[in-house]
Design a protein around this motif. Structure first.
Motif, short mmCIF file in Angstrom:
data_model
loop_
_atom_site.label_atom_id
_atom_site.label_comp_id
_atom_site.label_asym_id
_atom_site.label_seq_id
_atom_site.Cartn_x
_atom_site.Cartn_y
_atom_site.Cartn_z
N UNK A 47 -66.27 58.22 -116.77
CA UNK A 47 -67.11 58.01 -115.59
C UNK A 47 -68.50 57.51 -115.99
N UNK A 48 -69.09 58.15 -116.99
CA UNK A 48 -70.43 57.75 -117.43
C UNK A 48 -70.43 56.36 -118.06
N UNK A 49 -69.38 56.05 -118.80
CA UNK A 49 -69.32 54.75 -119.47
C UNK A 49 -68.63 53.67 -118.66
N UNK A 50 -68.16 54.05 -117.46
CA UNK A 50 -67.42 53.10 -116.60
C UNK A 50 -66.28 52.44 -117.36
N UNK A 51 -65.49 53.29 -118.04
CA UNK A 51 -64.36 52.81 -118.85
C UNK A 51 -63.07 53.19 -118.14
N UNK A 52 -62.23 52.22 -117.79
CA UNK A 52 -60.96 52.55 -117.14
C UNK A 52 -59.92 52.97 -118.19
N UNK A 53 -59.49 54.22 -118.12
CA UNK A 53 -58.47 54.74 -119.03
C UNK A 53 -57.38 55.39 -118.18
N UNK A 54 -56.14 55.03 -118.45
CA UNK A 54 -55.01 55.60 -117.72
C UNK A 54 -54.41 56.74 -118.53
N UNK A 55 -54.02 57.80 -117.85
CA UNK A 55 -53.27 58.90 -118.48
C UNK A 55 -51.79 58.57 -118.32
N UNK A 56 -51.12 58.27 -119.40
CA UNK A 56 -49.72 57.89 -119.33
C UNK A 56 -48.80 59.10 -119.26
N UNK A 57 -49.20 60.19 -119.88
CA UNK A 57 -48.37 61.37 -119.80
C UNK A 57 -48.55 62.32 -120.96
N UNK A 58 -47.70 63.34 -120.97
CA UNK A 58 -47.75 64.39 -121.97
C UNK A 58 -46.45 64.42 -122.77
N UNK A 59 -46.54 64.86 -124.00
CA UNK A 59 -45.37 65.12 -124.83
C UNK A 59 -45.43 66.59 -125.21
N UNK A 60 -44.44 67.37 -124.76
CA UNK A 60 -44.38 68.77 -125.16
C UNK A 60 -43.75 68.80 -126.54
#
Length: 107
Positions: A47-60
Motif C-alpha cells: 500500500x505504501x509503495x503502491x506495488x501491485x502484488x497478487x497472493x497466489x495461494x498457500x502450500x501446506x
C-alpha cells in the motif's frame, strides 16, 4: 522484504494472478499467526509503495495426519481459508526433512 516483492510484483500490463506470492505454511497455530503477521506487513508495504502484488495461494508443508487431531484441524482451517487458497498439501516426506536439515533447495 523489498527484494522479495520486487521479484513477485505484477509487471505493467501483466494480467492479475500470473505472478505473485505463494506462501508455504505448516498445519499448526503458530503458522496461522505468522502468516497473518507476514500478510499484514506485505499489505502495508504494498500500500505504501503502491506495488501491485497478487497472493497466489498457500502450500501446506510437511503434513502428516498421524500427528493428531489438532494438526488435521489446522490443515482444515487453512483449506477453509478463501484468500489465499491452499494450492496443495505436501506430506511430511523424508526428502523434505533432509533438504531442510542440509539447507538444500528442493526445487
Amino acid at each position: 522484504m523489498d527484494t522479495a516483492l520486487y521479484y513477485v510484483r505484477r509487471r505493467e500490463g501483466e494480467l492479475a494472478d500470473r505472478s505473485g506470492v505463494i506462501t508455504p505454511v505448516w498445519a499448526n497455530k503458530a503458522s496461522h499467526w505468522a502468516f497473518r503477521l507476514l500478510k499484514n506487513q506485505m499489505d502495508d508495504l504494498c500500500k505504501k509503495g503502491r506495488i501491485p502484488v497478487d497472493y497466489l495461494g498457500l502450500i501446506t508443508n510437511a503434513y502428516d495426519s498421524r500427528r493428531g487431531k489438532l494438526v488435521k484441524q489446522n490443515r482444515d482451517e487453512w483449506e477453509k481459508s478463501s484468500s489465499p487458497a491452499v494450492l496443495v498439501v505436501i506430506g511430511d516426506l523424508k526428502e523434505g526433512r533432509e533438504a531442510a536439515d542440509g539447507e538444500i533447495p528442493l526445487a
